[in-house]
Design an enzyme around this catalytic site. Structure first.
Site, PDB file in Angstrom:
ATOM      1  N   TYR A 154       0.837  -1.216   0.000  1.00 56.00           N
ATOM      2  CA  TYR A 154       0.000   0.000   0.000  1.00 56.00           C
ATOM      3  C   TYR A 154       0.869   1.262   0.000  1.00 56.00           C
ATOM      4  O   TYR A 154       0.634   2.201  -0.769  1.00 56.00           O
ATOM      5  CB  TYR A 154      -0.899  -0.038   1.238  1.00 56.00           C
ATOM      6  N   LYS A 158       1.089   4.419  -2.638  1.00 54.12           N
ATOM      7  CA  LYS A 158       0.732   5.795  -2.259  1.00 54.12           C
ATOM      8  C   LYS A 158       1.920   6.745  -2.442  1.00 54.12           C
ATOM      9  O   LYS A 158       1.736   7.929  -2.708  1.00 54.12           O
ATOM     10  CB  LYS A 158       0.190   5.829  -0.828  1.00 54.12           C
TER      11      LYS A 158
HETATM   12  P1  NAI Z   1     -13.412   2.601   0.640  1.00 59.51           P
HETATM   13  O1  NAI Z   1     -12.948   1.184   0.727  1.00 59.51           O
HETATM   14  O2  NAI Z   1     -14.453   3.079   1.586  1.00 59.51           O
HETATM   15  O3  NAI Z   1     -13.890   2.908  -0.858  1.00 59.51           O
HETATM   16  C1  NAI Z   1     -13.102   2.555  -1.966  1.00 59.51           C
HETATM   17  C2  NAI Z   1     -14.010   2.246  -3.137  1.00 59.51           C
HETATM   18  O4  NAI Z   1     -13.173   1.832  -4.236  1.00 59.51           O
HETATM   19  C3  NAI Z   1     -15.001   1.113  -2.869  1.00 59.51           C
HETATM   20  O5  NAI Z   1     -16.309   1.505  -3.204  1.00 59.51           O
HETATM   21  C4  NAI Z   1     -14.501  -0.011  -3.762  1.00 59.51           C
HETATM   22  O6  NAI Z   1     -15.543  -0.849  -4.263  1.00 59.51           O
HETATM   23  C5  NAI Z   1     -13.822   0.762  -4.887  1.00 59.51           C
HETATM   24  N1  NAI Z   1     -12.843  -0.059  -5.619  1.00 59.51           N
HETATM   25  C6  NAI Z   1     -11.959  -0.941  -5.108  1.00 59.51           C
HETATM   26  N2  NAI Z   1     -11.282  -1.543  -6.088  1.00 59.51           N
HETATM   27  C7  NAI Z   1     -11.729  -1.025  -7.260  1.00 59.51           C
HETATM   28  C8  NAI Z   1     -11.429  -1.265  -8.628  1.00 59.51           C
HETATM   29  N3  NAI Z   1     -10.509  -2.175  -9.009  1.00 59.51           N
HETATM   30  N4  NAI Z   1     -12.091  -0.550  -9.573  1.00 59.51           N
HETATM   31  C9  NAI Z   1     -13.042   0.347  -9.210  1.00 59.51           C
HETATM   32  N5  NAI Z   1     -13.380   0.588  -7.937  1.00 59.51           N
HETATM   33  C10 NAI Z   1     -12.742  -0.092  -6.962  1.00 59.51           C
HETATM   34  O7  NAI Z   1     -12.061   3.485   0.753  1.00 59.51           O
HETATM   35  P2  NAI Z   1     -11.873   4.948   1.365  1.00 59.51           P
HETATM   36  O8  NAI Z   1     -11.476   4.807   2.783  1.00 59.51           O
HETATM   37  O9  NAI Z   1     -13.004   5.820   0.998  1.00 59.51           O
HETATM   38  O10 NAI Z   1     -10.563   5.427   0.562  1.00 59.51           O
HETATM   39  C11 NAI Z   1     -10.610   6.104  -0.675  1.00 59.51           C
HETATM   40  C12 NAI Z   1      -9.180   6.433  -1.109  1.00 59.51           C
HETATM   41  O11 NAI Z   1      -8.542   7.219  -0.096  1.00 59.51           O
HETATM   42  C13 NAI Z   1      -8.329   5.185  -1.307  1.00 59.51           C
HETATM   43  O12 NAI Z   1      -7.444   5.384  -2.393  1.00 59.51           O
HETATM   44  C14 NAI Z   1      -7.550   5.098  -0.004  1.00 59.51           C
HETATM   45  O13 NAI Z   1      -6.335   4.414  -0.175  1.00 59.51           O
HETATM   46  C15 NAI Z   1      -7.338   6.569   0.306  1.00 59.51           C
HETATM   47  N6  NAI Z   1      -7.099   6.823   1.725  1.00 59.51           N
HETATM   48  C16 NAI Z   1      -8.029   6.512   2.686  1.00 59.51           C
HETATM   49  C17 NAI Z   1      -7.759   6.741   4.029  1.00 59.51           C
HETATM   50  C18 NAI Z   1      -8.729   6.432   5.114  1.00 59.51           C
HETATM   51  O14 NAI Z   1      -8.366   6.615   6.289  1.00 59.51           O
HETATM   52  N7  NAI Z   1      -9.950   6.003   4.824  1.00 59.51           N
HETATM   53  C19 NAI Z   1      -6.461   7.296   4.448  1.00 59.51           C
HETATM   54  C20 NAI Z   1      -5.574   7.580   3.360  1.00 59.51           C
HETATM   55  C21 NAI Z   1      -5.885   7.350   2.055  1.00 59.51           C
END
Ligand code: NAI
Length: 246
Positions: A154, A158
């Site tokens: 990961y 990032k």
């Molecule tokens: P989440 O897991 O709630 O939502 C991610 C979405 O991406 C989901 O709806 C999932 O179905 C979709 N997804 C996964 N693989 C996919 C693919 N191959 N093609 C299309 N869609 C796909 O994640 P969250 O927490 O909202 O995170 C969003 C972004 O922010 C991510 O890139 C994560 O790494 C980043 N992030 C999140 C943090 C957190 O604390 N929640 C902290 C730092 C970064």
């Protein structure tokens, strides 16, 4: 109605930060296109937005699939004729310490978080170049800046996203396209809320602002960076992390 007549594409937009971001752009008058693997959640969000008279569309797209991404982009161009803002938000975690990290676990995260960002941007950039304008925003993470225990795959993605952001800013700036990254800290999405209470307490304890971030906090950064107010900002990473101490 800052984004009236603009088309904003959000990958992984059916849940968490992506969903909050879709709603934020919709509130500001944008046409919102949501990509996600989860078509049930994606369609539910579209129904909700349509009930509020938002111009929007859902496409079931796996960002790891280059051709599928290209076909979906063409459908957007056929429908709306433009893509003004791309938010590369889709991301996954599959955590293991280095000694337990197998090649498949490594590759799966690389495929979504790094190759997915390349696939989407590569398939859209020529449309932005033709239009002579565009904004690309990439989801990094504070762990891409500091590293994190158990997240070799990961963190590599990032940190890699930051490298791509800076490279594309150099390549595309003179063509009217801005590229930036957002590095969220500890954000209270469903995934994070399922973590053990002591882990959550520990993370909040390391955050000077004394709380977890909300998806809306990240959506605010995206809407700002996509707006005309950020017209002199490119090639940078904005941390939205409550001042978290690594
Ligand atoms: P989440 O897991 O709630 O939502 C991610 C979405 O991406 C989901 O709806 C999932 O179905 C979709 N997804 C996964 N693989 C996919 C693919 N191959 N093609 C299309 N869609 C796909 O994640 P969250 O927490 O909202 O995170 C969003 C972004 O922010 C991510 O890139 C994560 O790494 C980043 N992030 C999140 C943090 C957190 O604390 N929640 C902290 C730092 C970064």
């Amino acid at each position: 109605m800052e984004f009236k007549d603009q088309v904003i594409l959000i990958t992984g937009g059916a849940a968490g930060i992506g969903k909050a971001t879709a709603k934020a752009f919709a509130e500001l008058g944008g046409t919102v296109v949501i990509w996600d693997l989860n078509d049930i959640a994606g369609k539910e969000l579209i129904d909700e937005l349509k009930a509020d008279h938002v111009s929007c569309m859902f496409q079931k797209v796996d960002v790891t699939q280059f051709e599928q991404v290209g076909n979906a982009v063409q459908e957007i161009i056929d429908t709306y004729g433009r893509i003004d803002v791309l938010i590369n938000n889709a991301g996954i975690t599959l955590d293991k310490t280095l000694k337990k990290m197998d090649p498949e676990t490594w590759q799966n995260v690389i495929d979504v978080n790094l190759t997915g960002v390349f696939n989407c941007t590569r398939q859209i950039v020529n449309h932005m170049l033709e239009a002579g304008q565009g904004v690309i925003l990439n989801a990094s993470s504070v762990v891409g800046l500091y590293g994190n225990f158990g997240q070799t795959n990961y963190v590599a993605t990032k940190a890699g996203v930051i490298g791509m952001t800076k490279t594309w800013a150099r390549e595309l700036g003179s063509k009217g396209i801005r590229v930036n990254a957002v590095a969220p800290g500890f954000i209270a999405t469903e995934m994070v809320q399922k973590m053990p209470e002591n882990v959550i307490e520990h993370m909040v304890g390391k955050t000077p602002l004394g709380r977890m971030g909300k998806p809306q906090d990240i959506a605010n950064a995206y809407t700002f960076l996509a707006s005309a107010k950020a017209s002199f900002i490119t090639g940078t990473v904005i941390s939205v992390d409550g001042g978290i101490i690594s």
